[in-house]
Design a protein around this motif. Structure first.
Motif, PDB file in Angstrom:
ATOM      1  N   TRP A 100       0.799  -1.224   0.000  1.00  8.77           N
ATOM      2  CA  TRP A 100       0.000   0.000   0.000  1.00  8.77           C
ATOM      3  C   TRP A 100       0.834   1.277   0.000  1.00  8.77           C
ATOM      4  O   TRP A 100       0.366   2.335  -0.440  1.00  8.77           O
ATOM      5  N   ARG A 101       2.086   1.213   0.460  1.00 12.12           N
ATOM      6  CA  ARG A 101       2.926   2.415   0.492  1.00 12.12           C
ATOM      7  C   ARG A 101       3.466   2.797  -0.882  1.00 12.12           C
ATOM      8  O   ARG A 101       3.964   3.907  -1.068  1.00 12.12           O
ATOM      9  N   GLU A 102       3.430   1.874  -1.829  1.00  9.08           N
ATOM     10  CA  GLU A 102       3.979   2.158  -3.155  1.00  9.08           C
ATOM     11  C   GLU A 102       3.097   3.148  -3.915  1.00  9.08           C
ATOM     12  O   GLU A 102       1.899   3.260  -3.666  1.00  9.08           O
ATOM     13  N   HIS A 103       3.687   3.841  -4.883  1.00  8.72           N
ATOM     14  CA  HIS A 103       2.915   4.746  -5.734  1.00  8.72           C
ATOM     15  C   HIS A 103       1.869   3.939  -6.499  1.00  8.72           C
ATOM     16  O   HIS A 103       2.178   2.852  -7.017  1.00  8.72           O
ATOM     17  N   PRO A 104       0.625   4.420  -6.578  1.00  7.89           N
ATOM     18  CA  PRO A 104      -0.440   3.633  -7.227  1.00  7.89           C
ATOM     19  C   PRO A 104      -0.096   3.176  -8.637  1.00  7.89           C
ATOM     20  O   PRO A 104      -0.497   2.085  -9.051  1.00  7.89           O
ATOM     21  N   ASP A 105       0.647   3.994  -9.393  1.00  5.21           N
ATOM     22  CA  ASP A 105       0.967   3.630 -10.773  1.00  5.21           C
ATOM     23  C   ASP A 105       1.959   2.462 -10.863  1.00  5.21           C
ATOM     24  O   ASP A 105       2.061   1.824 -11.914  1.00  5.21           O
ATOM     25  N   TYR A 106       2.687   2.208  -9.790  1.00  2.47           N
ATOM     26  CA  TYR A 106       3.718   1.169  -9.806  1.00  2.47           C
ATOM     27  C   TYR A 106       3.475   0.081  -8.758  1.00  2.47           C
ATOM     28  O   TYR A 106       4.287  -0.821  -8.601  1.00  2.47           O
ATOM     29  N   ARG A 107       2.356   0.179  -8.076  1.00  2.00           N
ATOM     30  CA  ARG A 107       2.102  -0.696  -6.933  1.00  2.00           C
ATOM     31  C   ARG A 107       2.085  -2.171  -7.336  1.00  2.00           C
ATOM     32  O   ARG A 107       2.671  -3.018  -6.651  1.00  2.00           O
ATOM     33  N   ALA A 108       1.428  -2.502  -8.430  1.00  2.00           N
ATOM     34  CA  ALA A 108       1.303  -3.900  -8.833  1.00  2.00           C
ATOM     35  C   ALA A 108       2.672  -4.512  -9.130  1.00  2.00           C
ATOM     36  O   ALA A 108       3.013  -5.599  -8.644  1.00  2.00           O
ATOM     37  N   VAL A 109       3.473  -3.810  -9.925  1.00  2.00           N
ATOM     38  CA  VAL A 109       4.776  -4.343 -10.326  1.00  2.00           C
ATOM     39  C   VAL A 109       5.740  -4.375  -9.143  1.00  2.00           C
ATOM     40  O   VAL A 109       6.460  -5.361  -8.939  1.00  2.00           O
ATOM     41  N   GLN A 110       5.757  -3.313  -8.360  1.00  2.00           N
ATOM     42  CA  GLN A 110       6.684  -3.253  -7.235  1.00  2.00           C
ATOM     43  C   GLN A 110       6.398  -4.346  -6.211  1.00  2.00           C
ATOM     44  O   GLN A 110       7.317  -4.985  -5.678  1.00  2.00           O
ATOM     45  N   THR A 111       5.108  -4.564  -5.912  1.00  2.00           N
ATOM     46  CA  THR A 111       4.758  -5.589  -4.936  1.00  2.00           C
ATOM     47  C   THR A 111       5.045  -6.980  -5.485  1.00  2.00           C
ATOM     48  O   THR A 111       5.534  -7.858  -4.763  1.00  2.00           O
ATOM     49  N   MET A 112       4.738  -7.192  -6.748  1.00  2.00           N
ATOM     50  CA  MET A 112       5.056  -8.469  -7.387  1.00  2.00           C
ATOM     51  C   MET A 112       6.551  -8.772  -7.280  1.00  2.00           C
ATOM     52  O   MET A 112       6.959  -9.870  -6.877  1.00  2.00           O
ATOM     53  N   ASN A 113       7.383  -7.798  -7.626  1.00  2.00           N
ATOM     54  CA  ASN A 113       8.830  -8.006  -7.582  1.00  2.00           C
ATOM     55  C   ASN A 113       9.321  -8.230  -6.156  1.00  2.00           C
ATOM     56  O   ASN A 113      10.200  -9.068  -5.915  1.00  2.00           O
ATOM     57  N   ARG A 114       8.765  -7.483  -5.229  1.00  2.00           N
ATOM     58  CA  ARG A 114       9.209  -7.627  -3.850  1.00  2.00           C
ATOM     59  C   ARG A 114       8.921  -9.023  -3.314  1.00  2.00           C
ATOM     60  O   ARG A 114       9.762  -9.640  -2.662  1.00  2.00           O
ATOM     61  N   ILE A 115       7.736  -9.528  -3.594  1.00  2.00           N
ATOM     62  CA  ILE A 115       7.352 -10.842  -3.072  1.00  2.00           C
ATOM     63  C   ILE A 115       8.148 -11.953  -3.732  1.00  2.00           C
ATOM     64  O   ILE A 115       8.684 -12.839  -3.054  1.00  2.00           O
ATOM     65  N   GLN A 116       8.273 -11.923  -5.054  1.00  2.00           N
ATOM     66  CA  GLN A 116       8.968 -13.035  -5.705  1.00  2.00           C
ATOM     67  C   GLN A 116      10.457 -13.040  -5.407  1.00  2.00           C
ATOM     68  O   GLN A 116      11.117 -14.080  -5.502  1.00  2.00           O
ATOM     69  N   ARG A 117      11.015 -11.908  -4.967  1.00  2.00           N
ATOM     70  CA  ARG A 117      12.448 -11.839  -4.682  1.00  2.00           C
ATOM     71  C   ARG A 117      12.763 -11.779  -3.190  1.00  2.00           C
ATOM     72  O   ARG A 117      13.927 -11.678  -2.812  1.00  2.00           O
ATOM     73  N   PHE A 118      11.745 -11.837  -2.349  1.00  2.00           N
ATOM     74  CA  PHE A 118      11.963 -11.780  -0.914  1.00  2.00           C
ATOM     75  C   PHE A 118      12.718 -13.039  -0.472  1.00  2.00           C
ATOM     76  O   PHE A 118      12.499 -14.116  -1.019  1.00  2.00           O
ATOM     77  N   PRO A 119      13.620 -12.941   0.530  1.00  2.00           N
ATOM     78  CA  PRO A 119      14.409 -14.120   0.928  1.00  2.00           C
ATOM     79  C   PRO A 119      13.619 -15.131   1.756  1.00  2.00           C
ATOM     80  O   PRO A 119      14.006 -15.480   2.873  1.00  2.00           O
ATOM     81  N   PHE A 120      12.506 -15.613   1.196  1.00  2.00           N
ATOM     82  CA  PHE A 120      11.796 -16.723   1.831  1.00  2.00           C
ATOM     83  C   PHE A 120      12.680 -17.960   1.784  1.00  2.00           C
ATOM     84  O   PHE A 120      13.460 -18.149   0.851  1.00  2.00           O
ATOM     85  N   MET A 121      12.517 -18.847   2.745  1.00  2.00           N
ATOM     86  CA  MET A 121      13.306 -20.074   2.814  1.00  2.00           C
ATOM     87  C   MET A 121      12.547 -21.231   2.183  1.00  2.00           C
ATOM     88  O   MET A 121      11.442 -21.548   2.601  1.00  2.00           O
ATOM     89  N   GLY A 122      13.135 -21.851   1.162  1.00  2.00           N
ATOM     90  CA  GLY A 122      12.608 -23.110   0.661  1.00  2.00           C
ATOM     91  C   GLY A 122      11.477 -23.033  -0.342  1.00  2.00           C
ATOM     92  O   GLY A 122      10.895 -24.064  -0.671  1.00  2.00           O
ATOM     93  N   LEU A 123      11.142 -21.869  -0.860  1.00  2.00           N
ATOM     94  CA  LEU A 123      10.076 -21.772  -1.861  1.00  2.00           C
ATOM     95  C   LEU A 123      10.585 -22.232  -3.220  1.00  2.00           C
ATOM     96  O   LEU A 123      11.654 -21.796  -3.670  1.00  2.00           O
ATOM     97  N   LYS A 124       9.816 -23.078  -3.885  1.00  2.00           N
ATOM     98  CA  LYS A 124      10.121 -23.414  -5.266  1.00  2.00           C
ATOM     99  C   LYS A 124       9.869 -22.182  -6.141  1.00  2.00           C
ATOM    100  O   LYS A 124       9.104 -21.290  -5.776  1.00  2.00           O
TER     101      LYS A 124
END
Length: 506
Positions: free
Chosen positions: A374-398
Motif C-alpha cells: 500500500w505504500r507504493e505509488h499507485p501507478d507502480y504498486r502492482a509491479v513493485q509488490t510483485m517483484n518484492r514478493i517473488q524476490r523476498f528471501p523466503f526459505m525453501g520456496l520453489k
C-alpha cells in the motif's frame, strides 16, 4: 550444540515470536571467512548483513598439512573486523564456528590461540559429523520435508547426508574440498576423477539416493546453479528453490569439466573468484549425481550457518512453516489496519472448496501478503509488490511458488495479465497455477473493495458459492454499501473463476 531432533508434521497456522535482537554467525571456513547477521533468533531468520573475506585457510593443507601464515593473517584480520561489526549492529554474542581447515591443520590449535589473543573471540570447532549434520539441518530448515541426499561442498571437505522426509538417516565427511585439488584440469583431471569416485564408492548408503533429490549446498555449487540459470535464460535469478533434472546438471558438469582456461574466461553469470574452481565443482557434482543415482537437483541457499541456528530451536518452533512465519512477520510490519490474512483466507475459501491442502497453504501465504504494497505509488504498486514478493528471501520456496505469490499480488493490485512485466512469471508457472493466482488476486481485490482492508468490515460480508453461481453478501449495518466499483470487481471475479455472477445483497 543442541541435539538433533526429528522434524515433525508442519503446523499449518503457526504463531510467530515478537522481534528479537539480531544474531550473528561468523563461519571460519577453509576458503572464506563469512559474517552473516540475521534479524533475530527465529524460525525464519532474514539475513540483514552478509559479507565474506577470501582467506584460503585450507589452501596449503594438501601440501604442508598446515594453515599458511599469510592465510592465517588474512583470517585473523577478518575475524577481528567481523566481531566488531556484529557487536556494532547490536548482536550481543556472535557465534564463531570453524570447519575442516582449522579442524585438520596441524597448527589449528595455534591459530585458535591467536584468535583468542588478538580478537578476543572463542571459536567452536565443528567435528566432521557436526558439519554434515548442521548442513543437512540448514536444508531442512527451508525444506522441512526434504527427501534425498544433501551435499555441502566446501574448501576442505564434502559433507554428504541422507535425509528422509526431514530426518537425518546417514552422514559422512569426505576429504574432497575444492582447495584440495586446486587446478586439476587437463592431464590431471582423470586422476582427480578417479580419487573422487573412489571416495564416493566407500559410502555404501549413497546408492540409496537413486531416483530421489540431490540438495547441493555451498558457494562452489551455487556458482554451478548460476551458470545453469544463465545458459537456460531462467527468468528468476534466485538460487534457493531452483530445481532442474539431474541429467541436465550431469551434462553441464561434463561440459564445464572439460573446458580450457581460455573458454572459462568467456563464461557469463559466474564471478571471477568462482570461475577458476568451477571445473572442479562441476566434476564433483557430476560424480555425486552418478554415485547417488539422483533424479532431481534442488539447490538450497540454507546451509551450515542456518542449520546452526535451527539446531537450537525447540521442537515446537521447528514445526512451524518457515514461509508462513516469514509472511506473517512481514505482514505484521506492513499491513495498515492490523492482521487481515486469516480473515481474507476464510473470506475467499468458498471459491476453493475441495482443493488440495498444499495449495491451501499457498493461498494463506498470499492472503497474509495481500496488503504489504500500500505504500507504493499507485501507478507502480502492482509491479513493485510483485517483484518484492517473488524476490523476498523466503526459505525453501520453489520458483513456481514464488511466481504464484508474486503474480497473485500483481493481480490483486490491478496488474494486467498481458503486461510485459508479468511475462517472466508466466514462464515459471503452469496454466493451472497461473489461473489459480488470478482467481486469488481478483478475490482479494474484491475483498478490499468491500472492506477497505478493515478486518471487522470484511467479517460482516461473505462470498457464497452454489455450484457455478457466485453471490456476494454485503454488511447489513451499512459499513460497506453497494456501489459500481464493487459490482464491477464482483463481475470480474466471477468471470475469472468461470462462474455466473449472482446477487449482491446487503
Amino acid at each position: 550444540m543442541p541435539a538433533t531432533k526429528p522434524i515433525e508434521a508442519l503446523d499449518p497456522r503457526p504463531g510467530f515470536a515478537p522481534a528479537d535482537p539480531p544474531v550473528a554467525v561468523v563461519d571460519i571456513g577453509s576458503n572464506t571467512v563469512r559474517l552473516v547477521v540475521y534479524d533475530g533468533y527465529r524460525r525464519a531468520p532474514v539475513p540483514m548483513f552478509n559479507e565474506s573475506a577470501a582467506c584460503g585457510l585450507g589452501g596449503e593443507l594438501a601440501t604442508t598439512g598446515e594453515i599458511g601464515a599469510d592465510a592465517a593473517e588474512r583470517a585473523l584480520r577478518a575475524i577481528a573486523r567481523f566481531g566488531r561489526l556484529a557487536r556494532g549492529m547490536g548482536v550481543v554474542e556472535p557465534s564463531f564456528i570453524a570447519t575442516a581447515a582449522v579442524r585438520e591443520a596441524a597448527n589449528g590449535t595455534d591459530f585458535l590461540r591467536e584468535v583468542a589473543r588478538r580478537c578476543g573471540e572463542s571459536v567452536e570447532v565443528l567435528s566432521g559429523e557436526d558439519e554434515a549434520r548442521l548442513s543437512a539441518l540448514g536444508v531442512v530448515s527451508g525444506m522441512p520435508r526434504a527427501d534425498g541426499i544433501v551435499g555441502d561442498l566446501g574448501g576442505g571437505s564434502l559433507e554428504l547426508v541422507d535425509i528422509r522426509r526431514g530426518r537425518i538417516v546417514n552422514q559422512a565427511t569426505l576429504p574432497l574440498g575444492i582447495l584440495r585439488y586446486g587446478d586439476r584440469r587437463g592431464p590431471h583431471r582423470k586422476a582427480m576423477l578417479g580419487e573422487i569416485r573412489s571416495e564416493l564408492a566407500s559410502i555404501r548408503w549413497l546408492k540409496g539416493g537413486e531416483g530421489r533429490t540431490f540438495y547441493p549446498v555451498g558457494g562452489a555449487w551455487r556458482a554451478v546453479a548460476r551458470l545453469h540459470m544463465a545458459r537456460a535464460d531462467h527468468p528468476l535469478h534466485i538460487i534457493d528453490g531452483y530445481r532442474v533434472p539431474a541429467r541436465d546438471m550431469r551434462n553441464l558438469a561434463d561440459l564445464v569439466g572439460r573446458l580450457s582456461p581460455r573458454s572459462l574466461e568467456q563464461i557469463a553469470g559466474v564471478s571471477r573468484r568462482r570461475r577458476d574452481s568451477l571445473p572442479v565443482a562441476c566434476d564433483m557434482m557430476g560424480a555425486v549425481l552418478r554415485a547417488a543415482g539422483s533424479k532431481t537437483v534442488a539447490f538450497s541457499a540454507q546451509g551450515l550457518r542456518e542449520g546452526y541456528l535451527y539446531a537450537g530451536l525447540d521442537a515446537k518452533r521447528r514445526r512451524d512453516d518457515p514461509v508462513l512465519v516469514a509472511a506473517m512477520a512481514l505482514a505484521a510490519r506492513e499491513t495498515r489496519f492490523g492482521p487481515i490474512g486469516e480473515a481474507l483466507f476464510d473470506w475467499i475459501d468458498p471459491l476453493f472448496q475441495g482443493r488440495r491442502k498444499g495449495r491451501r497453504r499457498l493461498r494463506l501465504i498470499a492472503c497474509h501478503l495481500a496488503d504489504i504494497g500500500w505504500r507504493e505509488h499507485p501507478d507502480y504498486r502492482a509491479v513493485q509488490t510483485m517483484n518484492r514478493i517473488q524476490r523476498f528471501p523466503f526459505m525453501g520456496l520453489k520458483h513456481d511458488e514464488r511466481a504464484f505469490l508474486g503474480y497473485a499480488a500483481f493481480v490483486r493490485y490491478g496488474g494486467d495479465a498481458g503486461a510485459p512485466e508479468a511475462q517472466p512469471l508466466h514462464r515459471l508457472m503452469s496454466e493451472r497455477l497461473r489461473h489459480r493466482a488470478e482467481v486469488i488476486g481478483e478475490a482479494v481485490r474484491l475483498a478490499f473493495r468491500v472492506s477497505g482492508g478493515a478486518p471487522g468490515v470484511l467479517g460482516r460480508s461473505a462470498l457464497i458459492v452454489d455450484k457455478d453461481l457466485l453471490s456476494l453478501r454485503l454488511p447489513d449495518n451499512g459499513s460497506s454499501p453497494f456501489d459500481d466499483s464493487v459490482a464491477r470487481q464482483f463481475e470480474t471475479l466471477a468471470a475469472t473463476a468461470g462462474m455466473r455472477a449472482g446477487r449482491i445483497a446487503g
